[in-house]
Design an enzyme around this catalytic site. Sequence first.
Site, PDB file in Angstrom:
ATOM      1  N   ARG A 101       0.835  -1.200   0.000  1.00  0.00           N
ATOM      2  CA  ARG A 101       0.000   0.000   0.000  1.00  0.00           C
ATOM      3  C   ARG A 101       0.871   1.252   0.000  1.00  0.00           C
ATOM      4  O   ARG A 101       2.046   1.221   0.375  1.00  0.00           O
ATOM      5  CB  ARG A 101      -0.926   0.024   1.209  1.00  0.00           C
ATOM      6  CG  ARG A 101      -0.234   0.214   2.555  1.00  0.00           C
ATOM      7  CD  ARG A 101      -0.227   1.668   3.006  1.00  0.00           C
ATOM      8  NE  ARG A 101       0.585   1.860   4.198  1.00  0.00           N
ATOM      9  CZ  ARG A 101       1.848   2.262   4.188  1.00  0.00           C
ATOM     10  NH1 ARG A 101       2.460   2.495   3.043  1.00  0.00           N
ATOM     11  NH2 ARG A 101       2.522   2.425   5.308  1.00  0.00           N
ATOM     12  N   ASP A 132      -2.762   6.363  12.381  1.00  0.00           N
ATOM     13  CA  ASP A 132      -3.684   5.230  12.511  1.00  0.00           C
ATOM     14  C   ASP A 132      -3.565   4.582  13.876  1.00  0.00           C
ATOM     15  O   ASP A 132      -4.558   4.127  14.447  1.00  0.00           O
ATOM     16  CB  ASP A 132      -3.458   4.202  11.398  1.00  0.00           C
ATOM     17  CG  ASP A 132      -2.052   3.635  11.361  1.00  0.00           C
ATOM     18  OD1 ASP A 132      -1.103   4.393  11.647  1.00  0.00           O
ATOM     19  OD2 ASP A 132      -1.892   2.443  11.045  1.00  0.00           O
ATOM     20  N   GLY A 173       8.741   1.338   2.962  1.00  0.00           N
ATOM     21  CA  GLY A 173       7.583   2.113   3.371  1.00  0.00           C
ATOM     22  C   GLY A 173       6.316   1.782   2.609  1.00  0.00           C
ATOM     23  O   GLY A 173       5.351   2.565   2.633  1.00  0.00           O
ATOM     24  N   SER A 211       4.766  -1.294   3.019  1.00  0.00           N
ATOM     25  CA  SER A 211       4.098  -2.339   3.805  1.00  0.00           C
ATOM     26  C   SER A 211       4.336  -3.750   3.297  1.00  0.00           C
ATOM     27  O   SER A 211       3.416  -4.573   3.240  1.00  0.00           O
ATOM     28  CB  SER A 211       2.590  -2.066   3.899  1.00  0.00           C
ATOM     29  OG  SER A 211       2.361  -0.851   4.564  1.00  0.00           O
ATOM     30  N   SER A 212       5.564  -4.061   2.939  1.00  0.00           N
ATOM     31  CA  SER A 212       5.883  -5.430   2.536  1.00  0.00           C
ATOM     32  C   SER A 212       5.672  -6.397   3.696  1.00  0.00           C
ATOM     33  O   SER A 212       5.183  -7.523   3.502  1.00  0.00           O
ATOM     34  CB  SER A 212       7.338  -5.509   2.037  1.00  0.00           C
ATOM     35  OG  SER A 212       8.248  -5.113   3.053  1.00  0.00           O
ATOM     36  N   ASP A 244      -2.153  -0.507   7.315  1.00  0.00           N
ATOM     37  CA  ASP A 244      -1.516  -1.344   6.302  1.00  0.00           C
ATOM     38  C   ASP A 244      -2.332  -2.597   6.025  1.00  0.00           C
ATOM     39  O   ASP A 244      -2.593  -2.956   4.871  1.00  0.00           O
ATOM     40  CB  ASP A 244      -0.105  -1.742   6.761  1.00  0.00           C
ATOM     41  CG  ASP A 244       0.776  -0.544   7.039  1.00  0.00           C
ATOM     42  OD1 ASP A 244       0.388   0.571   6.659  1.00  0.00           O
ATOM     43  OD2 ASP A 244       1.846  -0.727   7.641  1.00  0.00           O
TER      44      ASP A 244
END
Length: 301
Positions: free
Chosen positions: A59, A68, A162, A164-165, A209
Site C-alpha cells: 500500500r 492510525d 515504506g 508495507s511489505s 496497512d
Amino acid sequence: MAAPTAAESTTATVPSYTALSDIYSGSLLKHGARFQSLVEAFIAAYGSKPSFIVRAPGRVNIIGEHIDYCGFPVFPMAIVPDFLIAVRATSERRIRLANTNPKYPPYEFSCEPGTRVTINNAPHDWVNYFKCGYKGAVDAIDCARPEGMQCLMDGSVPSSAGLSSSSAFVCCAALATMKVNGRLLSKRDVVATAVASERYIGTNGGGMDQTTSIMSQSQSAVFIEFDPKLEITPVKFPSTTPPIAFVIANTLVVSDKAVTAPVCYNLRVVETRIGALILAKHLGIADRPACKDVDPLTFKI
C-alpha cells in the site's frame, strides 16, 4: 452485481478468483508469467503443483501519516506490487517454507497439536513474518490440529521501503493458514488478526496497512476509520483522459520497522499515547470509559 457497500466490504470474506483479470488491470502477460514461474518453482521445490495461491498487495498512503495507531482516519490505497504464497496442504505435521528469492533460505517448523510457535526476533529473520500470520490465524480460528503446509513465497513489494511489505506478508500468511485449514473469517476479522499478529515481531503498529491490503477495491483509494469501529469507504478515481496515475518513487533508503522499532516507530506510538493520557487528565476526562477502559493492546483513546 452491485458494488459492495462499506459494511458489506468489512463483513464479507476475502474473495477467491480463477482469472488474473479479476485481480489485475492492464496487460496480464507479465502477471501470468510470474504466476506460472511461481507454480513451476513450487513443483521444483516440492514435487507437485500448489493447491492455491494467496495474494496480499502492498500500500501507499495519500493522507494521514502515522496517525492510525492513535485511532485517527487515514486515506491510503493498495498498489500492484504484492506478496504471493503458493500453498499445498500435506498430511505431515510440518510447515515447510521456501522463497523464490535465494537471499531467503528455506525453513520448516512443527505444527504438531500442542506445539508452541516461537518467534525469535534476534536475529531478524524473514520467516518470523510468516510465523506471525500463522500463529495469529491458528489462534483466531481456534485450530487444535492445524494441517501441514508446503509454501513458496514470492514478493514484488520492495523490502523496508515504506510500502508495507511486512504487513502484506503477514496478511498473506494468515490467509494461507486459514484457507488450508478450511476456515476463512470475515475481512474485518482477518484484519484484526493480522494487526495483532504483526505485533509478535515487535512492531506496535496501527491497522492502516493490513486494512488496505485486505479491504481495498480496484481503481479506488480507501478512507479508513477506526473509531468507534473499523469502517471503510472506497473512493473511486474518476475516469479521465489520460487516466489518473500516481507516481511512487523509491529513494532506495531502507527503514526496517522491526529492527528500529524500539527507538523509532514504537517510540512514536508510546509518545502519542502518553500525550493523550496527559491531555485527558488535564481536561478532567481521564475517568471517562473512552479513556479508562482502553484496549490494552491498542491503547487508543
